[in-house]
Design a protein around this motif. Structure first.
Motif, mmCIF file in Angstrom:
data_model
loop_
_atom_site.group_PDB
_atom_site.id
_atom_site.type_symbol
_atom_site.label_atom_id
_atom_site.label_comp_id
_atom_site.label_asym_id
_atom_site.label_seq_id
_atom_site.Cartn_x
_atom_site.Cartn_y
_atom_site.Cartn_z
ATOM 1 N N UNK A 13 0.839 -1.194 0.000
ATOM 2 C CA UNK A 13 0.000 0.000 0.000
ATOM 3 C C UNK A 13 0.872 1.240 0.000
ATOM 4 N N UNK A 14 0.436 2.255 -0.715
ATOM 5 C CA UNK A 14 1.122 3.537 -0.765
ATOM 6 C C UNK A 14 0.217 4.568 -0.080
ATOM 7 N N UNK A 26 4.838 10.877 -0.057
ATOM 8 C CA UNK A 26 4.284 9.527 -0.102
ATOM 9 C C UNK A 26 5.027 8.620 0.861
ATOM 10 N N UNK A 27 4.325 7.610 1.356
ATOM 11 C CA UNK A 27 4.889 6.597 2.236
ATOM 12 C C UNK A 27 4.503 5.242 1.666
ATOM 13 N N UNK A 38 13.980 2.337 -0.001
ATOM 14 C CA UNK A 38 14.885 2.683 -1.096
ATOM 15 C C UNK A 38 15.697 1.487 -1.617
ATOM 16 N N UNK A 39 15.316 0.272 -1.332
ATOM 17 C CA UNK A 39 16.016 -0.909 -1.835
ATOM 18 C C UNK A 39 15.283 -1.415 -3.072
ATOM 19 N N UNK A 40 16.051 -1.899 -4.025
ATOM 20 C CA UNK A 40 15.462 -2.477 -5.222
ATOM 21 C C UNK A 40 15.622 -3.998 -5.233
#
Length: 167
Positions: A13-14, A26-27, A38-40
């Motif tokens: 959920x954003x 945004x969270x 911030x991890x991909x």
């Protein structure tokens, strides 16, 4: 999964912040043990990549053999600096290396008996090395090349230490 590549598609959920003075607009919901801000990639893959303890091209080659998706710059960013002990090792190795060949040089300090890096100094001046030796006493034998900067630093900061110089 063996040699197969696995891609996890995760829906979270954003959340949006309506306040004008909020710096973050945004969270995103985080899944503990799987994702971080911030991890991909997953925290598990990041842990595997950190355990390689290499950087640059050798680590990238190893990752290709292990079928882990990681480039050389990403692996360099994951490296952590070694903890610097309070005392110098009994046998201390000193040598310079190039951060950038012909432009910027540093000094690497190695525990010769254990075969591990103790510290990395930002330059190769005698003042920096002498300051390190005074802050970290205990070196009985110092292995070095014939650079005059290291000779001067050992004479100033550790005159009792035995110097071993290569040709």
């Amino acid at each position: 999964m063996g040699p197969r590549r696995v891609i996890v598609r995760l829906q979270v959920r954003r959340y949006f912040c309506d306040r004008k003075n909020c710096s973050r607009k945004t969270f995103v919901e985080q899944v503990p043990g799987l994702s971080e801000r911030h991890r991909r990639s997953s925290t598990g893959l990041t842990g595997w990549l950190r355990s390689i303890e290499l950087g640059g091209r050798p680590a990238a080659r190893l990752c290709r053999r292990l079928r882990l998706a990681a480039g050389r710059t990403r692996l360099l960013r994951l490296l952590t600096a070694p903890t610097v002990p309070d005392r110098a090792p009994r046998v201390l190795g000193v040598d310079e290396f190039a951060f950038r060949k012909g432009c910027t040089y540093g000094t690497v300090l190695v525990d010769v008996e254990a075969g591990r890096v103790v510290d990395v100094l930002p330059d190769r001046t005698s003042e920096t090395f002498a300051a390190w030796l005074t802050e970290h006493p205990g070196a009985e034998i110092i292995c070095r090349d014939r650079a005059t900067a290291y000779t001067k630093a050992v004479r100033e900061a550790a005159p009792h230490a035995l110097e071993v110089a290569d040709r």
